[in-house]
Scaffold this motif. Sequence first.
Motif, short mmCIF file in Angstrom:
data_model
loop_
_atom_site.label_atom_id
_atom_site.label_comp_id
_atom_site.label_asym_id
_atom_site.label_seq_id
_atom_site.Cartn_x
_atom_site.Cartn_y
_atom_site.Cartn_z
N ARG A 192 40.32 16.61 23.13
CA ARG A 192 41.10 16.48 21.91
C ARG A 192 41.16 17.85 21.22
O ARG A 192 40.27 18.69 21.39
N LEU A 193 42.22 18.07 20.45
CA LEU A 193 42.31 19.30 19.67
C LEU A 193 41.23 19.33 18.60
O LEU A 193 40.82 18.29 18.08
N ALA A 194 40.80 20.54 18.26
CA ALA A 194 39.78 20.73 17.23
C ALA A 194 40.41 20.64 15.84
O ALA A 194 41.62 20.80 15.67
N PHE A 195 39.55 20.39 14.86
CA PHE A 195 40.00 20.25 13.47
C PHE A 195 40.88 21.42 13.05
O PHE A 195 41.97 21.23 12.49
N ASP A 196 40.43 22.67 13.30
CA ASP A 196 41.17 23.82 12.80
C ASP A 196 42.44 24.09 13.59
O ASP A 196 43.25 24.94 13.19
N GLN A 197 42.66 23.40 14.68
CA GLN A 197 43.93 23.49 15.39
C GLN A 197 44.99 22.57 14.81
O GLN A 197 46.18 22.73 15.07
N VAL A 198 44.55 21.63 14.00
CA VAL A 198 45.45 20.58 13.51
C VAL A 198 45.58 20.57 12.00
O VAL A 198 46.68 20.37 11.46
N ILE A 199 44.47 20.80 11.29
CA ILE A 199 44.42 20.58 9.85
C ILE A 199 44.38 21.90 9.08
O ILE A 199 43.60 22.81 9.41
N LYS A 200 45.22 21.99 8.04
CA LYS A 200 45.13 23.07 7.08
C LYS A 200 45.10 22.43 5.69
O LYS A 200 45.82 21.47 5.42
N THR A 201 44.26 22.94 4.83
CA THR A 201 44.26 22.50 3.45
C THR A 201 44.72 23.64 2.57
O THR A 201 44.28 24.78 2.75
N LEU A 202 45.58 23.35 1.63
CA LEU A 202 46.16 24.39 0.77
C LEU A 202 45.75 24.15 -0.68
O LEU A 202 45.47 23.04 -1.09
#
Length: 202
Positions: A192-202
């Motif tokens: 599975r893709l890692a958190f930082d490959q999928v999620i950005k918080t602004l």
Amino acid sequence: MSETQNNLVINEEAQNILFREARTANAFTDEPVTDEQINAIFDLVKWAPTSMNNQPLRVIVIRSEEAKARLLPHMAEGNREKTAKAPAVALLAADTDFHEEMPQIFPVFEGARDMFAADDAMRASTAELNTGLQIGYAIIGIRAAGLAAGPMTGFDADAISKEFFPDGKHRVLVAINMGKPAENAWYDRLPRLAFDQVIKTL
């Protein structure tokens, strides 16, 4: 228990049943899928959200050998044997006339039905999007019932839609084999893709 598990409100066993240990099943026992299980799955997943509460998902559950004989010729070759042996196969279709129920299910907006009726393209895209959401909920519901799910898109969608929904207003998007998993029902877990490959918080 990991930090992730500690930050979820459902217990670790439920997390594993629904997500971590659940995988697409490719083999099933011959234990039947009962009417009671099918009803329980629907009664759970019907509460999950969709846009404007529209509910375009329509399902045909195939259990008889006669119905399977109609289905199997339209499945991709690699999916035929496991589909033939599954105790139940759910055909999940999008109903493009879902808007007819809008006065019942979205009474807060009196113009909802007419808005969708006036725009065929919007109605079709809305039906497909929300049926996709409901398909995801259905997979989780099948797992919640203690069954394994084997979702597939390898089939002739036009032929299956015509065979099982001859009114021409439905399109089958996914077929799901379901039942109790047999021994060696799973392929190895894929990455599975890692958190930082999928999620950005602004």
